[in-house]
Write a protein that holds these residues in place. Sequence first.
Motif, PDB file in Angstrom:
ATOM      1  N   THR A  93      22.583  40.169  54.610  1.00 47.81           N
ATOM      2  CA  THR A  93      23.967  40.538  54.875  1.00 47.81           C
ATOM      3  C   THR A  93      24.019  41.529  56.030  1.00 47.81           C
ATOM      4  OG1 THR A  93      23.923  42.394  53.316  1.00 47.81           O
ATOM      5  CG2 THR A  93      24.531  40.232  52.435  1.00 47.81           C
ATOM      6  N   ASP A  94      25.197  41.662  56.627  1.00 49.34           N
ATOM      7  CA  ASP A  94      25.318  42.538  57.789  1.00 49.34           C
ATOM      8  C   ASP A  94      25.615  43.978  57.396  1.00 49.34           C
ATOM      9  OD1 ASP A  94      25.267  42.817  60.644  1.00 49.34           O
ATOM     10  OD2 ASP A  94      27.435  43.121  60.575  1.00 49.34           O
ATOM     11  N   THR A  95      26.477  44.161  56.398  1.00 45.72           N
ATOM     12  CA  THR A  95      26.850  45.520  56.001  1.00 45.72           C
ATOM     13  C   THR A  95      26.572  45.800  54.533  1.00 45.72           C
ATOM     14  OG1 THR A  95      29.151  44.892  55.546  1.00 45.72           O
ATOM     15  CG2 THR A  95      28.632  45.602  57.784  1.00 45.72           C
ATOM     16  N   GLY A  96      25.807  44.938  53.880  1.00 41.37           N
ATOM     17  CA  GLY A  96      25.412  45.196  52.500  1.00 41.37           C
ATOM     18  C   GLY A  96      26.509  45.006  51.478  1.00 41.37           C
ATOM     19  N   ARG A  97      27.448  44.109  51.737  1.00 40.72           N
ATOM     20  CA  ARG A  97      28.555  43.850  50.820  1.00 40.72           C
ATOM     21  C   ARG A  97      28.305  42.568  50.021  1.00 40.72           C
ATOM     22  NH1 ARG A  97      33.056  46.970  52.485  1.00 40.72           N
ATOM     23  NH2 ARG A  97      32.797  47.849  54.584  1.00 40.72           N
ATOM     24  N   VAL A  98      28.688  42.593  48.757  1.00 38.96           N
ATOM     25  CA  VAL A  98      28.551  41.405  47.916  1.00 38.96           C
ATOM     26  C   VAL A  98      29.345  40.234  48.505  1.00 38.96           C
ATOM     27  CG1 VAL A  98      29.118  40.430  45.652  1.00 38.96           C
ATOM     28  CG2 VAL A  98      28.058  42.688  45.816  1.00 38.96           C
ATOM     29  N   GLU A  99      30.480  40.546  49.129  1.00 40.62           N
ATOM     30  CA  GLU A  99      31.302  39.480  49.704  1.00 40.62           C
ATOM     31  C   GLU A  99      30.528  38.702  50.772  1.00 40.62           C
ATOM     32  OE1 GLU A  99      33.941  42.509  47.908  1.00 40.62           O
ATOM     33  OE2 GLU A  99      32.238  42.591  49.308  1.00 40.62           O
ATOM     34  N   GLU A 100      29.679  39.378  51.509  1.00 41.91           N
ATOM     35  CA  GLU A 100      28.855  38.696  52.515  1.00 41.91           C
ATOM     36  C   GLU A 100      27.809  37.822  51.835  1.00 41.91           C
ATOM     37  OE1 GLU A 100      29.121  42.117  56.019  1.00 41.91           O
ATOM     38  OE2 GLU A 100      27.597  42.269  54.449  1.00 41.91           O
ATOM     39  N   ALA A 101      27.254  38.314  50.746  1.00 39.05           N
ATOM     40  CA  ALA A 101      26.285  37.517  49.994  1.00 39.05           C
ATOM     41  C   ALA A 101      26.939  36.265  49.407  1.00 39.05           C
ATOM     42  CB  ALA A 101      25.657  38.352  48.890  1.00 39.05           C
ATOM     43  N   GLU A 102      28.183  36.374  49.029  1.00 36.32           N
ATOM     44  CA  GLU A 102      28.905  35.216  48.493  1.00 36.32           C
ATOM     45  C   GLU A 102      29.070  34.143  49.561  1.00 36.32           C
ATOM     46  OE1 GLU A 102      32.421  37.098  47.064  1.00 36.32           O
ATOM     47  OE2 GLU A 102      31.538  37.608  45.112  1.00 36.32           O
ATOM     48  N   ILE A 103      29.327  34.573  50.793  1.00 36.41           N
ATOM     49  CA  ILE A 103      29.411  33.613  51.899  1.00 36.41           C
ATOM     50  C   ILE A 103      28.059  32.934  52.095  1.00 36.41           C
ATOM     51  CG2 ILE A 103      29.783  33.336  54.380  1.00 36.41           C
ATOM     52  CD1 ILE A 103      32.334  33.898  52.796  1.00 36.41           C
ATOM     53  N   LEU A 104      26.979  33.712  52.109  1.00 30.14           N
ATOM     54  CA  LEU A 104      25.643  33.143  52.272  1.00 30.14           C
ATOM     55  C   LEU A 104      25.337  32.157  51.155  1.00 30.14           C
ATOM     56  CD1 LEU A 104      22.827  32.917  53.489  1.00 30.14           C
ATOM     57  CD2 LEU A 104      22.204  35.028  52.279  1.00 30.14           C
ATOM     58  N   ALA A 105      25.651  32.523  49.932  1.00 27.79           N
ATOM     59  CA  ALA A 105      25.366  31.646  48.797  1.00 27.79           C
ATOM     60  C   ALA A 105      26.057  30.292  48.970  1.00 27.79           C
ATOM     61  CB  ALA A 105      25.812  32.312  47.498  1.00 27.79           C
ATOM     62  N   LYS A 106      27.285  30.304  49.442  1.00 24.74           N
ATOM     63  CA  LYS A 106      28.018  29.047  49.644  1.00 24.74           C
ATOM     64  C   LYS A 106      27.425  28.247  50.801  1.00 24.74           C
ATOM     65  CE  LYS A 106      32.343  30.808  47.738  1.00 24.74           C
ATOM     66  NZ  LYS A 106      33.748  31.226  48.026  1.00 24.74           N
ATOM     67  N   GLU A 107      27.035  28.926  51.872  1.00 22.02           N
ATOM     68  CA  GLU A 107      26.444  28.231  53.013  1.00 22.02           C
ATOM     69  C   GLU A 107      25.103  27.588  52.628  1.00 22.02           C
ATOM     70  OE1 GLU A 107      28.050  28.184  56.379  1.00 22.02           O
ATOM     71  OE2 GLU A 107      29.531  28.574  54.818  1.00 22.02           O
ATOM     72  N   LEU A 108      24.385  28.222  51.720  1.00 19.94           N
ATOM     73  CA  LEU A 108      23.077  27.708  51.302  1.00 19.94           C
ATOM     74  C   LEU A 108      23.174  26.449  50.451  1.00 19.94           C
ATOM     75  CD1 LEU A 108      21.130  31.011  50.511  1.00 19.94           C
ATOM     76  CD2 LEU A 108      20.434  29.249  52.151  1.00 19.94           C
ATOM     77  N   ARG A 109      24.360  26.057  50.059  1.00 25.37           N
ATOM     78  CA  ARG A 109      24.489  24.849  49.246  1.00 25.37           C
ATOM     79  C   ARG A 109      24.080  23.588  50.002  1.00 25.37           C
ATOM     80  NH1 ARG A 109      30.268  26.472  46.314  1.00 25.37           N
ATOM     81  NH2 ARG A 109      29.366  28.145  45.022  1.00 25.37           N
ATOM     82  N   THR A 110      24.031  23.672  51.320  1.00 24.92           N
ATOM     83  CA  THR A 110      23.562  22.524  52.105  1.00 24.92           C
ATOM     84  C   THR A 110      22.038  22.493  52.210  1.00 24.92           C
ATOM     85  OG1 THR A 110      23.737  23.759  54.184  1.00 24.92           O
ATOM     86  CG2 THR A 110      25.668  22.469  53.485  1.00 24.92           C
ATOM     87  N   CYS A 111      21.393  23.538  51.716  1.00 29.97           N
ATOM     88  CA  CYS A 111      19.933  23.621  51.769  1.00 29.97           C
ATOM     89  C   CYS A 111      19.369  22.917  50.539  1.00 29.97           C
ATOM     90  CB  CYS A 111      19.490  25.078  51.811  1.00 29.97           C
ATOM     91  SG  CYS A 111      17.752  25.305  52.181  1.00 29.97           S
ATOM     92  N   THR A 112      18.591  21.876  50.746  1.00 31.06           N
ATOM     93  CA  THR A 112      18.100  21.053  49.645  1.00 31.06           C
ATOM     94  C   THR A 112      16.647  21.352  49.292  1.00 31.06           C
ATOM     95  OG1 THR A 112      17.533  19.292  51.207  1.00 31.06           O
ATOM     96  CG2 THR A 112      19.715  19.199  50.196  1.00 31.06           C
ATOM     97  N   ILE A 113      16.081  22.412  49.853  1.00 25.62           N
ATOM     98  CA  ILE A 113      14.713  22.815  49.546  1.00 25.62           C
ATOM     99  C   ILE A 113      14.747  24.181  48.858  1.00 25.62           C
ATOM    100  CG2 ILE A 113      13.672  21.485  51.427  1.00 25.62           C
ATOM    101  CD1 ILE A 113      13.574  24.043  53.095  1.00 25.62           C
ATOM    102  N   PRO A 114      13.680  24.569  48.155  1.00 21.49           N
ATOM    103  CA  PRO A 114      13.665  25.882  47.518  1.00 21.49           C
ATOM    104  C   PRO A 114      13.829  27.006  48.538  1.00 21.49           C
ATOM    105  CG  PRO A 114      11.879  24.509  46.678  1.00 21.49           C
ATOM    106  CD  PRO A 114      12.466  23.778  47.847  1.00 21.49           C
ATOM    107  N   VAL A 115      14.571  28.036  48.155  1.00 23.38           N
ATOM    108  CA  VAL A 115      14.806  29.196  49.010  1.00 23.38           C
ATOM    109  C   VAL A 115      14.241  30.434  48.315  1.00 23.38           C
ATOM    110  CG1 VAL A 115      16.520  30.617  50.198  1.00 23.38           C
ATOM    111  CG2 VAL A 115      16.910  28.150  49.912  1.00 23.38           C
ATOM    112  N   ILE A 116      13.406  31.159  49.051  1.00 20.74           N
ATOM    113  CA  ILE A 116      12.804  32.397  48.566  1.00 20.74           C
ATOM    114  C   ILE A 116      13.245  33.518  49.494  1.00 20.74           C
ATOM    115  CG2 ILE A 116      10.637  33.623  48.151  1.00 20.74           C
ATOM    116  CD1 ILE A 116       9.366  30.842  47.679  1.00 20.74           C
ATOM    117  N   ALA A 117      13.695  34.626  48.925  1.00 22.09           N
ATOM    118  CA  ALA A 117      14.245  35.709  49.753  1.00 22.09           C
ATOM    119  C   ALA A 117      13.767  37.068  49.274  1.00 22.09           C
ATOM    120  CB  ALA A 117      15.775  35.657  49.721  1.00 22.09           C
ATOM    121  N   VAL A 118      13.787  38.020  50.196  1.00 20.77           N
ATOM    122  CA  VAL A 118      13.699  39.447  49.856  1.00 20.77           C
ATOM    123  C   VAL A 118      14.884  40.122  50.516  1.00 20.77           C
ATOM    124  CG1 VAL A 118      11.187  39.458  49.627  1.00 20.77           C
ATOM    125  CG2 VAL A 118      12.223  39.970  51.859  1.00 20.77           C
ATOM    126  N   LEU A 119      15.259  41.267  49.998  1.00 22.80           N
ATOM    127  CA  LEU A 119      16.347  42.025  50.599  1.00 22.80           C
ATOM    128  C   LEU A 119      15.818  42.951  51.684  1.00 22.80           C
ATOM    129  CD1 LEU A 119      18.516  42.984  47.492  1.00 22.80           C
ATOM    130  CD2 LEU A 119      18.557  40.892  48.879  1.00 22.80           C
TER     131      LEU A 119
END
Length: 249
Positions: free
Chosen positions: A50-76
């Motif tokens: 996220t750019d400013t550490g807001r949950v709302e930004e993470a919600e946008i990322l989560a929705k954008e990742l729905r087009t990703c059909t492979i496993p996603v691994i992340a760290v903050l």
Amino acid sequence: MDNEATEPVVRRIAAVGDIHIRETDRGKWSDYFRDISEQADVLLLCGDLTDTGRVEEAEILAKELRTCTIPVIAVLGNHDFDRDQQKGIRKTLIKEGVQVLDGDSVVIGNVGFAGIKGFGGGFDQGMLGMFGEKMMKDFVQEAVDEALKLDAALSRLDSEHTGLKKIVVMHYAPIKATVVGEPEQIFPFLGSSRLAEPINRRDVVAAFHGHAHIGTLEGETSRGVKIFNVSKPILTKAGYLLPFYIFEV
């Protein structure tokens, strides 16, 4: 507890850090994640999601990742902690099936992934020591704790599985070589050599990080483990038309 999945053999890993999703980014990343899915077996997101550490930004990322059909691994990353909403960010991404690692690991097929955020403290002869004021000791201790978390995650992979190739995901750099290009005055805030200790000791194949936007793409530890700074600005500057790095296991 570590997570285990029985997936096909992992041959190609895509990695990128510092994507800095904003609330205005709705619809801007779907094609990007779809393209990654066509070229790799696993996607690593190396912090500053996220750019400013807001949950709302993470919600946008989560929705954008729905087009990703492979496993996603992340760290903050540090940006994801800026508003003290890191727990909400983590929860939001986990709901969408993202494996968010923080001192733990996940096994996908033939590869074990261990992840931490990491922390600063400097490199080599310039590494800060556990000396002086309590505030300084606390700063150094944070890097020590992160290194211990990584070592524990890698140790569990060793004890619970055989024949795995081990990959490390982090945000802060474990070596100086991949932050070269940044002003030397801020090196202590970009990573710590302490993070390289478990990487060297645990027979890791490669490690991926971000954070240093004008650092260097590739380096290696004192024992020859490949380290990649996959910060999106670095990949863009290096000429990647689609800024993600592909690593063949």
